[in-house]
Design a protein around this motif. Structure first.
Motif, PDB file in Angstrom:
ATOM      1  N   TYR A   2       0.991  -1.195   0.131  1.00 37.53           N
ATOM      2  CA  TYR A   2       0.062   0.088   0.008  1.00 37.53           C
ATOM      3  C   TYR A   2       0.882   1.220  -0.125  1.00 37.53           C
ATOM      4  O   TYR A   2       1.933   1.272   0.518  1.00 37.53           O
ATOM      5  CB  TYR A   2      -0.964  -0.028   1.208  1.00 37.53           C
ATOM      6  CG  TYR A   2      -1.908  -1.193   1.371  1.00 37.53           C
ATOM      7  CD1 TYR A   2      -3.215  -1.020   0.559  1.00 37.53           C
ATOM      8  CD2 TYR A   2      -1.543  -2.332   2.138  1.00 37.53           C
ATOM      9  CE1 TYR A   2      -3.951  -2.255   0.747  1.00 37.53           C
ATOM     10  CE2 TYR A   2      -2.145  -3.415   1.898  1.00 37.53           C
ATOM     11  CZ  TYR A   2      -3.588  -3.264   1.580  1.00 37.53           C
ATOM     12  OH  TYR A   2      -4.449  -4.367   1.649  1.00 37.53           O
ATOM     13  N   ASP A 175      -0.603  -7.138   4.468  1.00 37.09           N
ATOM     14  CA  ASP A 175      -1.908  -7.771   3.790  1.00 37.09           C
ATOM     15  C   ASP A 175      -2.876  -6.984   3.944  1.00 37.09           C
ATOM     16  O   ASP A 175      -3.776  -7.075   2.610  1.00 37.09           O
ATOM     17  CB  ASP A 175      -2.010  -9.127   4.492  1.00 37.09           C
ATOM     18  CG  ASP A 175      -0.700 -10.209   4.359  1.00 37.09           C
ATOM     19  OD1 ASP A 175      -0.093 -10.043   3.360  1.00 37.09           O
ATOM     20  OD2 ASP A 175      -0.595 -10.772   5.300  1.00 37.09           O
ATOM     21  N   ARG A 176      -3.170  -6.180   4.628  1.00 39.57           N
ATOM     22  CA  ARG A 176      -4.394  -5.211   4.618  1.00 39.57           C
ATOM     23  C   ARG A 176      -3.868  -3.870   5.231  1.00 39.57           C
ATOM     24  O   ARG A 176      -2.758  -3.915   5.968  1.00 39.57           O
ATOM     25  CB  ARG A 176      -5.529  -5.806   5.233  1.00 39.57           C
ATOM     26  CG  ARG A 176      -5.302  -6.262   6.854  1.00 39.57           C
ATOM     27  CD  ARG A 176      -6.283  -7.344   7.280  1.00 39.57           C
ATOM     28  NE  ARG A 176      -5.991  -7.295   8.830  1.00 39.57           N
ATOM     29  CZ  ARG A 176      -6.796  -7.071   9.835  1.00 39.57           C
ATOM     30  NH1 ARG A 176      -7.628  -6.200   9.399  1.00 39.57           N
ATOM     31  NH2 ARG A 176      -6.454  -7.136  10.898  1.00 39.57           N
ATOM     32  N   THR A 178      -4.584  -1.286   7.958  1.00 40.44           N
ATOM     33  CA  THR A 178      -5.084  -0.801   9.250  1.00 40.44           C
ATOM     34  C   THR A 178      -3.902  -0.052  10.131  1.00 40.44           C
ATOM     35  O   THR A 178      -2.825  -0.376   9.715  1.00 40.44           O
ATOM     36  CB  THR A 178      -5.590  -2.263  10.021  1.00 40.44           C
ATOM     37  OG1 THR A 178      -4.419  -3.007  10.416  1.00 40.44           O
ATOM     38  CG2 THR A 178      -6.645  -3.166   8.932  1.00 40.44           C
TER      39      THR A 178
END
Length: 237
Positions: A2, A175-176, A178
């Protein structure tokens, strides 16, 4: 993977706290829209010495944060639970780092070669050092400092106006996206700093340098003022 701007502000001004609090949600929405247009996946809102929870954005992930004014310079605190307010100049850098870690946040040295002497403190457990979008010419010095401290580099635009968002940003391997995953990635060194060299950003930097010269603001590269500037020699690409 990201792309995240880890240093942004939701208002154009610092005084008039009540008015600013009313403006912040609007400012955050503008930042988010322009961050999306820049191709970013997220941004941290790091207002000076306070954090106000914001509504989630449909455009990008808004990460909680605060920019703490310590007695030696600024510290970015980014993570799931930043302090809601700090008194400018009251905390030492060590206390700011401790506060960040107590709240499961990352503690980052903000713009270490502009109005800061935090870089002189060698034993504090910071998590990263920032490449700041306002002064990307200092990057070689920041890289050397980070290597000496064995710390990763992150990027942040230090945007006070929405069109500045994304001038510098961070690539986060996760992976994500947050607040918790960003903190983990910073601490594990799974981050890297990027600086935008678009035509708009190059024009902005030249304009700001001209404005700063007129205001006689110290440049962190060209003015070696003790405790503030650094030796000359680096040039912006």
């Amino acid at each position: 993977m990201y792309t995240v701007d880890l240093h942004s502000h939701t208002r154009f001004f610092h005084d008039r706290r009540t008015l600013g609090d009313l403006f912040d949600p609007f400012g955050a929405r503008i930042l988010a829209k322009l961050a999306q247009r820049r191709g970013l996946d997220g941004l941290a809102t790091t207002n000076h010495d306070y954090y106000t929870p914001l509504e989630p954005s449909a455009e990008v992930e808004l990460l909680p944060g605060i920019e703490i004014t310590t007695d030696r310079g600024h510290v970015l605190v980014v993570g799931p639970d930043p302090p809601s307010e700090t008194k400018p100049g009251e905390l030492t850098p060590a206390e700011a780092v401790e506060l960040a870690h107590e709240r499961d946040c990352a503690a980052i040295v903000a713009h270490p070669f502009r109005n800061s002497t935090i870089r002189e403190l060698e034993d504090l457990p910071f998590d990263a050092i920032e490449v700041n979008g306002k002064h990307p010419r200092s990057r070689p010095l920041v890289e050397e400092l980070a290597a000496d401290r064995d710390l990763p580099l992150v990027g942040g635009s230090d945007a006070h106006y929405p069109f500045e968002v994304g001038r510098a940003y961070t690539v986060v391997e996760a992976d994500r996206l947050t607040p918790e995953s960003v903190v983990d990635a910073i601490r594990d060194g799974r981050v890297s700093a990027r600086v935008s060299h678009s035509r708009l950003d190059r024009l902005l930097r030249r304009a700001y340098r001209a404005i700063h010269r007129r205001k006689q603001v110290i440049d962190p590269i060209t003015d070696p003022t003790p405790g503030v500037g650094s030796p000359p020699g680096e040039r912006e690409s």
